[in-house]
Write an enzyme that holds these catalytic residues in place. Structure first.
Site, PDB file in Angstrom:
ATOM      1  N   ARG A  47       0.856  -1.192   0.000  1.00 59.53           N
ATOM      2  CA  ARG A  47       0.000   0.000   0.000  1.00 59.53           C
ATOM      3  C   ARG A  47       0.889   1.238   0.000  1.00 59.53           C
ATOM      4  NH1 ARG A  47       2.314   2.004   3.664  1.00 59.53           N
ATOM      5  NH2 ARG A  47       0.738   3.601   3.765  1.00 59.53           N
ATOM      6  N   GLY A  48       0.230   2.407  -0.091  1.00 60.41           N
ATOM      7  CA  GLY A  48       0.984   3.646  -0.278  1.00 60.41           C
ATOM      8  C   GLY A  48       1.053   3.898  -1.785  1.00 60.41           C
ATOM      9  N   ARG A  92      -7.653  -0.695  -6.496  1.00 55.65           N
ATOM     10  CA  ARG A  92      -7.922   0.443  -5.604  1.00 55.65           C
ATOM     11  C   ARG A  92      -8.155   1.678  -6.479  1.00 55.65           C
ATOM     12  NH1 ARG A  92      -4.343   1.317  -0.467  1.00 55.65           N
ATOM     13  NH2 ARG A  92      -6.307   2.093   0.337  1.00 55.65           N
ATOM     14  N   GLN A 198      -2.180   2.479   9.960  1.00 54.29           N
ATOM     15  CA  GLN A 198      -0.921   2.587   9.217  1.00 54.29           C
ATOM     16  C   GLN A 198       0.075   3.487   9.955  1.00 54.29           C
ATOM     17  OE1 GLN A 198      -3.938   2.766   7.844  1.00 54.29           O
ATOM     18  NE2 GLN A 198      -3.960   2.146   5.703  1.00 54.29           N
ATOM     19  N   ASP A 239      -2.525  10.765  -2.395  1.00 48.52           N
ATOM     20  CA  ASP A 239      -2.845   9.661  -3.307  1.00 48.52           C
ATOM     21  C   ASP A 239      -3.282  10.150  -4.680  1.00 48.52           C
ATOM     22  OD1 ASP A 239      -3.159   8.431  -0.480  1.00 48.52           O
ATOM     23  OD2 ASP A 239      -3.010   6.750  -1.867  1.00 48.52           O
ATOM     24  N   ASN A 249      -5.845  12.175   0.357  1.00 49.00           N
ATOM     25  CA  ASN A 249      -4.907  11.362   1.142  1.00 49.00           C
ATOM     26  C   ASN A 249      -5.726  10.590   2.176  1.00 49.00           C
ATOM     27  OD1 ASN A 249      -2.174  10.561   1.786  1.00 49.00           O
ATOM     28  ND2 ASN A 249      -2.383  11.743   3.673  1.00 49.00           N
TER      29      ASN A 249
HETATM   30  O1  MRU Z   1      -4.577   3.104   2.321  1.00 47.95           O
HETATM   31  P1  MRU Z   1      -3.111   3.353   2.212  1.00 47.95           P
HETATM   32  O2  MRU Z   1      -2.325   2.822   3.357  1.00 47.95           O
HETATM   33  O3  MRU Z   1      -2.566   2.907   0.866  1.00 47.95           O
HETATM   34  O4  MRU Z   1      -2.987   4.939   2.249  1.00 47.95           O
HETATM   35  C1  MRU Z   1      -1.731   5.508   2.062  1.00 47.95           C
HETATM   36  C2  MRU Z   1      -1.746   6.992   2.163  1.00 47.95           C
HETATM   37  O5  MRU Z   1      -2.767   7.608   2.314  1.00 47.95           O
HETATM   38  C3  MRU Z   1      -0.443   7.687   1.988  1.00 47.95           C
HETATM   39  O6  MRU Z   1      -0.411   8.856   2.736  1.00 47.95           O
HETATM   40  C4  MRU Z   1      -0.263   8.042   0.504  1.00 47.95           C
HETATM   41  O7  MRU Z   1      -0.441   6.907  -0.297  1.00 47.95           O
HETATM   42  C5  MRU Z   1       1.049   8.629   0.237  1.00 47.95           C
HETATM   43  S1  MRU Z   1       2.300   7.403   0.439  1.00 47.95           S
HETATM   44  C6  MRU Z   1       3.780   7.954   0.086  1.00 47.95           C
END
Ligand code: MRU
Length: 351
Positions: A47-48, A92, A198, A239, A249
């Protein structure tokens, strides 16, 4: 930097660190099919935004490998490959890095002779992984420059934006890491980031592994912390960023942007070019992922609410551009007015 790596390409397989198991367990998932990669993205094993972009690129390589192993060629191979792209893209919806990577790989496939496609696409995915490292370093340098000469910094951050979310030192976390290297950090306040933690599980792991002074807070403490703990800046990742600077985000970021404005604390977003969606004019056009209600009702299988209680579970929200002090990119820090700054940034990418 600690040795945690979100993903690794090993002899024709994509090895993912299973982030759902952290911090209790270090476990890996070996993917030899694009279906496995799509599933790993869906369940947040990887993820991220930047990491899922690169994982999807490798997912496309696996799809091509699978198609060739089935003996497909020509139109049949192309159809199989495109179907795999759709499947990965659908895993996603909010992080644009995912569809960006699928698009880049699909275009490359169509412009490459079939006999060379596997090696060309593999090299492209590896180049994306390598590029992400450099983008992280450049964002870290540009972000740290904003705090030149400042010491004892207290930074509040949300979700996880470090090595686990990217292929380098991270986006927002990269800036924090750079400031720590330079001895400028007094304390990083990490939001736990409900519902999937997270912040606590992943950012906590990265902060501790890198010996960065930190404190964990639950999300509902952010206002108190801003009022009482002398926070110098809020720095988060993104994101998807619209052409006017509105930034999606992890859920809770919008609230932080409002709180930061109220407390006169600068609020920064950090993201590379692959997180910008130049095709949409505002955050209203960003599709927000709605996830399984079970994530809110319980944690790790332990119920925290009546088992059939209705739930709202948006995984992201949008910080409006007018509450964002600056967007830290690999090319520099964008500041308002964002529509002009983002247009200029987009042009600079095409040079
Ligand atoms: O649901 P996730 O854990 O994928 O969400 C991640 C985030 O919201 C991060 O802040 C974003 O992807 C930036 S990561 C460098």
């Amino acid at each position: 930097m600690s040795a945690l790596k979100s993903l690794q390409w090993e002899k024709g397989e994509l090895v993912l660190l299973d982030q759902t198991k952290l911090p209790d367990e270090i476990a890996y998932i070996r993917c030899n099919s694009h279906e496995q990669v799509a599933e790993a993205i869906k369940v947040l094993a990887v993820r991220g935004a930047p990491a899922i972009g690169v994982a999807a690129a490798y997912g496309m390589v696996l799809a091509l490998q699978q198609g060739l192993a089935k003996g497909l060629s020509g139109k049949d191979l192309a159809a199989y490959f495109e179907e795999a792209g759709k499947r990965l893209d659908a895993a996603r919806p909010t992080a644009v890095n995912l569809s960006w990577a699928v698009k880049v790989m699909t275009e490359l496939f169509h412009h490459t002779e079939e006999s060379r496609a596997l090696s060309v696409l593999t090299e492209k995915a590896q180049a994306m992984e390598e590029e992400d490292k450099h983008l992280c370093d450049a964002m870290a340098d540009n972000g740290a420059r904003l705090f030149a000469g400042k010491k004892h910094l207290r930074i509040l951050t949300h979700c996880n934006t470090g090595a686990l979310a990217t292929c380098g030192i991270g986006t927002a976390f990269g800036v924090i890491y750079r400031l720590h290297e330079r001895g400028q950090i007094d304390c990083v306040y990490a939001d736990e980031t409900r519902p999937l933690l997270q912040g606590a599980r992943l950012t906590g792991t990265e902060l501790m592994a890198n010996h960065i002074p930190c404190r964990l807070i639950s999300d509902n403490m952010a206002a108190y912390v801003m009022a009482h703990e002398h926070i110098d800046a809020v720095i988060t990742g993104a994101d998807r960023i619209a052409a006017n600077g509105d930034s999606a985000n992890k859920i809770g970021t919008y609230g932080l942007s409002i709180l930061a404005a109220y407390h006169h604390i600068p609020f920064f977003i950090t993201a590379p070019f692959s997180t910008f969606d130049f095709s949409i004019s505002s955050g209203k056009e960003i599709k927000i992922e709605e996830r399984n209600p079970e994530e809110v009702r319980s944690y790790h299988g332990v119920l925290a609410a009546p088992k059939d209680m209705p739930v709202l579970n948006p995984a992201f929200d949008v910080a409006p551009h007018e509450l964002i002090t600056g967007i830290i990119t690999e090319k520099g820090v964008l500041t308002p007015p964002y529509d002009a700054a983002i247009k200029k940034y987009e042009r600079s990418l095409q040079l």
